[in-house]
Design a protein around this motif. Sequence first.
Motif, mmCIF file in Angstrom:
data_model
loop_
_atom_site.group_PDB
_atom_site.id
_atom_site.type_symbol
_atom_site.label_atom_id
_atom_site.label_comp_id
_atom_site.label_asym_id
_atom_site.label_seq_id
_atom_site.Cartn_x
_atom_site.Cartn_y
_atom_site.Cartn_z
ATOM 1 N N ARG A 165 3.085 9.304 -7.319
ATOM 2 C CA ARG A 165 2.457 8.033 -6.964
ATOM 3 C C ARG A 165 0.986 8.224 -6.614
ATOM 4 O O ARG A 165 0.329 7.276 -6.210
ATOM 5 C CB ARG A 165 3.191 7.370 -5.801
ATOM 6 N N HIS B 213 0.288 -0.585 -9.023
ATOM 7 C CA HIS B 213 1.500 -0.717 -9.830
ATOM 8 C C HIS B 213 2.088 -2.108 -9.630
ATOM 9 O O HIS B 213 1.686 -2.841 -8.728
ATOM 10 C CB HIS B 213 2.509 0.373 -9.460
ATOM 11 N N HIS C 148 5.966 -4.416 -9.881
ATOM 12 C CA HIS C 148 7.436 -4.384 -10.000
ATOM 13 C C HIS C 148 8.000 -5.746 -9.662
ATOM 14 O O HIS C 148 7.255 -6.696 -9.398
ATOM 15 C CB HIS C 148 8.037 -3.267 -9.131
ATOM 16 N N HIS D 277 -0.428 -4.261 -7.173
ATOM 17 C CA HIS D 277 -0.842 -4.048 -5.792
ATOM 18 C C HIS D 277 -1.173 -2.573 -5.611
ATOM 19 O O HIS D 277 -0.633 -1.707 -6.308
ATOM 20 C CB HIS D 277 0.227 -4.514 -4.807
HETATM 21 FE FE LIG Z 1 5.059 -1.506 -4.797
#
Ligand SMILES: [Fe+2]
Length: 370
Positions: A210, A242, A244, A287
């Motif tokens: 990450r 990223h 989601h 974000h």
């Molecule tokens: Fe996240």
Amino acid sequence: MKSAKVSEEFAAKFVAEKETPYTRWVRDEGLEIISSFYVPDLHAVELKPWARRGGRAVFLNHDASRTSNDCYVCEIPAGKSLAPQRQLYEEMIYVLDGRGSTAVWNKAGKRISFEWKAGAIFAVPLNAWHQHFNGSGRDPARYVAVTNAPVIINAFGDLDFVFNTDHDFKERFDGEPEYFANKGEQKGLLLDTNFVADAVNLPLFAAKERGAGGGHTRFSMAKGSMNSHISQFPVGTYKKAHAHGPGAHVIVLSGEGFSLMWPEGEEPKRYDWREGAMIVPPNLWFHQHFNTGTTPARYLAFKAEGVAIRNAQGVPKAWISRRLGGDQIDYADERLEIRAWFSEALAKHGLKPNMEQAYEAEGKQGQTTF
Ligand SMILES: [Fe+2]
């Protein structure tokens, strides 16, 4: 930012679908749903009396996560306890303030209890009776919880069934004496435990995927379907942007910084945070979290499985470079202004970015080398 707002006439065609059994339940409890994806301070958010539980509470949900999972903040008055409850939905809890204990028991009469204080996380086993006690006669205790109540209440639409079903899920909980012991077994990035006494200082596993030397530990507590993780990143660093699915409730445990959030193609907006703030990134918004303080920054994310959009191997696409078809933006592909904003924020503390290693660690395909 584009709000996707339409005329009242257009909206009226869908008005009957806006309300759900879940939203009606919250309203009938006499409580409000604060529709926000950014709460600067969970310690201070205003609460109202909650007759069912005997404490004070508020629900916090953005439209994008209202049907996947929900969040509420609850206070147990000094010297008091909440009413016992059992429920057919799952619940994960982070203790914000104070200290106390919780008793958990099942229909078969197997009962255990454990103590907690600010910084603890645990989950309520499915349909187990549970009661929270404030351990202080002087100060209130406050917690934040994330549950999948919307899914369950909307699926059955019958509150008597959700709160009064007489069934022990023995595979989930059967009165095991060590159930809420502060210990766990590591399985990859997963820590198999039902209770963390001090999430703020828990040692984490390394996770460089990450970006920027992060620590990461995942939890699946009380054998539930909802999961959570803690992530930490060092001074002078920021994570990769990223996107989601909805319903990741990101609660800041320590440190200071800001997050940028934006829907694809729009300008990023900045949300400042410190310990006690919460951010819930809306569905598929990008974000990115930045540590601008003088200590490592750490957050807890309470989630539902719908958050993770996975590839065919089961890996969340939020962990995979966009260059490979994933949903994570490489440092090499981010807007250059982002680095200037970060440097400016650090300069206020007399700090400089410490990102060279992270930039270099990105391979040719953008994916940070494993
Ligand atoms: Fe996240």
